[in-house]
Design a protein around this motif. Structure first.
Motif, mmCIF file in Angstrom:
data_model
loop_
_atom_site.group_PDB
_atom_site.id
_atom_site.type_symbol
_atom_site.label_atom_id
_atom_site.label_comp_id
_atom_site.label_asym_id
_atom_site.label_seq_id
_atom_site.Cartn_x
_atom_site.Cartn_y
_atom_site.Cartn_z
ATOM 1 N N VAL A 32 1.914 -21.245 5.726
ATOM 2 C CA VAL A 32 2.215 -19.812 5.654
ATOM 3 C C VAL A 32 1.052 -18.991 6.213
ATOM 4 O O VAL A 32 1.250 -18.011 6.942
ATOM 5 C CB VAL A 32 2.527 -19.395 4.201
ATOM 6 C CG1 VAL A 32 2.655 -17.870 4.092
ATOM 7 C CG2 VAL A 32 3.811 -20.058 3.721
ATOM 8 N N ALA A 33 -0.189 -19.393 5.879
ATOM 9 C CA ALA A 33 -1.367 -18.672 6.371
ATOM 10 C C ALA A 33 -1.433 -18.695 7.892
ATOM 11 O O ALA A 33 -1.763 -17.688 8.526
ATOM 12 C CB ALA A 33 -2.634 -19.278 5.782
ATOM 13 N N LEU A 34 -1.099 -19.843 8.479
ATOM 14 C CA LEU A 34 -1.112 -19.945 9.947
ATOM 15 C C LEU A 34 -0.056 -19.059 10.590
ATOM 16 O O LEU A 34 -0.190 -18.637 11.738
ATOM 17 C CB LEU A 34 -0.886 -21.402 10.367
ATOM 18 C CG LEU A 34 -2.033 -22.381 10.050
ATOM 19 C CD1 LEU A 34 -1.624 -23.814 10.379
ATOM 20 C CD2 LEU A 34 -3.297 -21.987 10.815
ATOM 21 N N ALA A 35 0.995 -18.762 9.826
ATOM 22 C CA ALA A 35 2.070 -17.918 10.349
ATOM 23 C C ALA A 35 1.835 -16.437 10.078
ATOM 24 O O ALA A 35 2.527 -15.585 10.646
ATOM 25 C CB ALA A 35 3.409 -18.343 9.747
ATOM 26 N N VAL A 36 0.840 -16.131 9.236
ATOM 27 C CA VAL A 36 0.628 -14.741 8.824
ATOM 28 C C VAL A 36 -0.726 -14.195 9.243
ATOM 29 O O VAL A 36 -0.835 -13.052 9.704
ATOM 30 C CB VAL A 36 0.794 -14.616 7.288
ATOM 31 C CG1 VAL A 36 0.408 -13.215 6.824
ATOM 32 C CG2 VAL A 36 2.214 -14.933 6.876
ATOM 33 N N VAL A 37 -1.795 -14.995 9.096
ATOM 34 C CA VAL A 37 -3.156 -14.491 9.329
ATOM 35 C C VAL A 37 -3.438 -14.158 10.793
ATOM 36 O O VAL A 37 -3.956 -13.073 11.088
ATOM 37 C CB VAL A 37 -4.190 -15.500 8.795
ATOM 38 C CG1 VAL A 37 -5.610 -15.041 9.142
ATOM 39 C CG2 VAL A 37 -4.040 -15.654 7.279
ATOM 40 N N PRO A 38 -3.129 -15.031 11.761
ATOM 41 C CA PRO A 38 -3.411 -14.688 13.168
ATOM 42 C C PRO A 38 -2.654 -13.433 13.604
ATOM 43 O O PRO A 38 -1.555 -13.156 13.113
ATOM 44 C CB PRO A 38 -2.906 -15.925 13.940
ATOM 45 C CG PRO A 38 -2.909 -17.026 12.944
ATOM 46 C CD PRO A 38 -2.561 -16.389 11.641
ATOM 47 N N GLU A 39 -3.223 -12.674 14.502
ATOM 48 C CA GLU A 39 -2.596 -11.430 14.957
ATOM 49 C C GLU A 39 -1.250 -11.668 15.634
ATOM 50 O O GLU A 39 -0.405 -10.787 15.668
ATOM 51 C CB GLU A 39 -3.530 -10.695 15.915
ATOM 52 C CG GLU A 39 -4.799 -10.168 15.235
ATOM 53 C CD GLU A 39 -5.650 -9.362 16.186
ATOM 54 O OE1 GLU A 39 -5.249 -9.210 17.360
ATOM 55 O OE2 GLU A 39 -6.708 -8.862 15.754
ATOM 56 N N ASP A 40 -1.082 -12.876 16.209
ATOM 57 C CA ASP A 40 0.189 -13.198 16.839
ATOM 58 C C ASP A 40 1.018 -14.139 15.973
ATOM 59 O O ASP A 40 1.871 -14.869 16.476
ATOM 60 C CB ASP A 40 -0.049 -13.834 18.221
ATOM 61 C CG ASP A 40 -0.902 -15.104 18.124
ATOM 62 O OD1 ASP A 40 -1.510 -15.342 17.054
ATOM 63 O OD2 ASP A 40 -0.959 -15.858 19.122
#
Length: 526
Positions: free
Chosen positions: A292-300
């Motif tokens: 989930v963090a990889l899908a939410v934290v980055p700007e893209d």
């Protein structure tokens, strides 16, 4: 003790008993919540016809693009041919389109897997039984708050367990029962995790807010930050009340008045196999968090808002109920697989089916609550009452933060007789959400304030659904325990919690200016 002091004590007990008897009498006058909503729905039909005949209207407070051509809002009658047609064609869609219905059922499906696999029960026992002696009270209250994720678990498992733990430590078992009951019930809305109560309340707040702003949406995550902070504050307050007020007042535990024998099996720490299963479930949960963090934290990130790149209005926040489902279901199944409580998909489905089979009363309640909310909105009664109520508050100069103190106290008093969180909010939200929005406050903040009042008086309400069960548990340790005894024992929690929690709300929202949830405003700006 002198004769005068005995008389004074008897008079105090008599006054308190009369107060409790009055609360119980008033509560018994109320019909079943399902019947109550049916009666209220019929009342809305009759009231709309009468007020429409009188020509009642108010100035339209909504944004210009949503206002009527006349700039006024009139009460729409349901006692007309058009009203009858609307009722006949919208009864089903009112029910199926009621947001809390789908969101709660979806979230519960995931929670049910974690509950029926034994994950939640094992985690609770591990947390409480392994707590350092000095922190037992704090951990018991904290565990009670966290158990609200799975509604019945705290009442059925933690409360009797806490009483037994205190008994085994040479402390008064009723103090353990009170501490756990306070966490489970008086701290009902607080939690570190999003649970079924969050989408439930948000689904009721949204249509109430849309009476003023048709495009306003309240998400399940809208109170998460404040409820995380509330969890630790309530746990600390519960620790203070138990150790400094309740337990000293209970005095020495008289074994001769108890019929309870310590259950060694219930007091047993989780087995090695259960601990292994819980660790594997924890790793599964951690893995999901990373994804989930990889899908939410980055700007893209793929779960960010594709138009703005932010979190507001993103699939992440809009789909938070799906994440609740996944975050409980997958670790729950992993636990069950390792522990041997779930072997295949049939066991998962059976766990889900058991939870759904217990939702019959809720579905019946939702059907009539949905009609009440829809009728209230269609007739414009909510908006009219909100505008007039807001005007009255402004006239009385009650438009500052102090208005929330009155609102919280009112919710706490109503909760004494109408214990269901969803039932009370379905009745009060259509009036108070638009009313306080007109004073400039955001629906998310209004909902957070409601959650305080709705929680703190649960433990002293005879109408609370588990009150009889708690009395039965207490009677095992004190044969002559009565309703007044239990309420007197729990009253300090209600008093301290409402003061401490309201103070936290004021500091959080109005002094520190912190958001109550993910990207939620404090003030409503049309």
């Amino acid at each position: 003790m002198t004769e005068k002091s005995i008389t004074t004590t008897d008079n105090n007990k008599g006054w308190f008993s009369r107060f409790l008897a009055t609360v119980e009498w008033l509560g018994n006058l109320l019909p079943h919540p399902v019947t109550l909503f049916a009666i209220l729905t019929v009342f809305i039909v009759l009231l709309s016809g009468f007020l429409s005949w009188l020509g009642v209207s108010v100035a339209d407070p909504r944004p210009e693009d949503a206002q009527t051509a006349s700039g006024t809002i009139e009460v729409v009658s349901l006692m007309s041919v058009e009203g009858l047609h609307w009722i006949m064609t919208h009864i089903v869609t009112n029910f199926t389109g009621f947001a809390p219905l789908g969101t709660v059922l979806v979230a519960l499906l995931g929670v049910s897997v974690a509950e029926h696999s034994g994950l939640l029960s094992t985690a609770m026992r591990a947390l409480v039984l392994n707590a350092p002696r000095r922190l037992v009270t704090f951990i018991v209250v904290l565990s009670g708050i966290l158990s609200n994720t799975a509604s019945e678990l705290g009442y059925v498992v933690l409360i009797p367990l806490a009483a037994m733990i205190f008994h085994s430590l040479g402390r008064h078992p009723l103090a353990g029962l009170a501490a756990a009951f306070a966490g489970v019930s008086a701290g009902y809305s607080a939690n570190l995790f999003l649970g079924t109560i969050d989408p439930l309340l948000a689904g009721i707040t949204t249509p109430a807010a849309q009476m003023i702003d048709p495009n306003y949406v309240v998400g399940a995550e809208s109170n998460h930050f404040f409820m995380i902070a509330s969890t630790f504050v309530i746990a600390a307050l519960g620790f203070f009340v138990t150790d400094r007020i309740v337990e000293p007042r209970l005095g020495h535990f008289d074994e001769s008045k108890s019929t309870m024998v310590l259950d060694e099996k219930a007091m047993a720490s989780p087995s090695a196999q259960e601990m292994k299963a819980m660790k594997m479930a924890g790793l599964a949960f951690l893995g999901l968090c990373i994804v989930v963090a990889l899908a939410v934290v980055p700007e893209d990130g793929v779960l960010r808002n594709p138009e703005t790149g932010g979190l507001k209005g993103s699939p992440f926040l809009k789909g938070i109920v799906v994440l609740i489902f996944v975050m409980f279901a997958i670790p729950g199944f992993v636990y069950g697989k390792v522990a041997g409580t779930m072997k295949n998909d049939r066991d998962v489905i059976e766990g889900m089916a058991r939870s759904m089979s217990s939702m019959g009363l809720y579905i019946a309640l939702v059907f009539f609550a949905a009609q009440f909310v829809a009728f209230f909105k269609y007739t414009n009664l909510g908006t009219v009452l909100a505008v007039e109520g807001a005007a009255l508050l402004i006239q009385l100069d009650l438009k500052g933060p102090e208005v929330f103190l009155l609102f919280i106290l009112m919710c706490g008093l109503v909760n004494l007789s109408l214990g269901s969180a969803s039932a009370q909010w379905a009745v009060t939200a259509p009036v108070f959400v638009p009313m306080l929005m007109l004073l400039g406050y955001a629906p998310e903040v209004i909902q957070a304030a409601y959650r305080i009042g709705d929680s703190v008086t649960n433990v002293i309400s005879p109408m609370m659904s588990y009150f009889g069960l708690i009395m039965a548990m207490a009677a095992k340790y004190k044969k002559d325990v009565g309703m007044g005894t239990l309420i007197a024992m729990m009253l300090p929690y209600s008093m301290v919690f409402i003061v401490g929690w309201t103070l936290l709300f004021y500091l959080w929202v109005f002094v520190l200016g912190l958001p109550v949830g993910w990207e939620t405003p404090t003030y409503y700006q049309p």
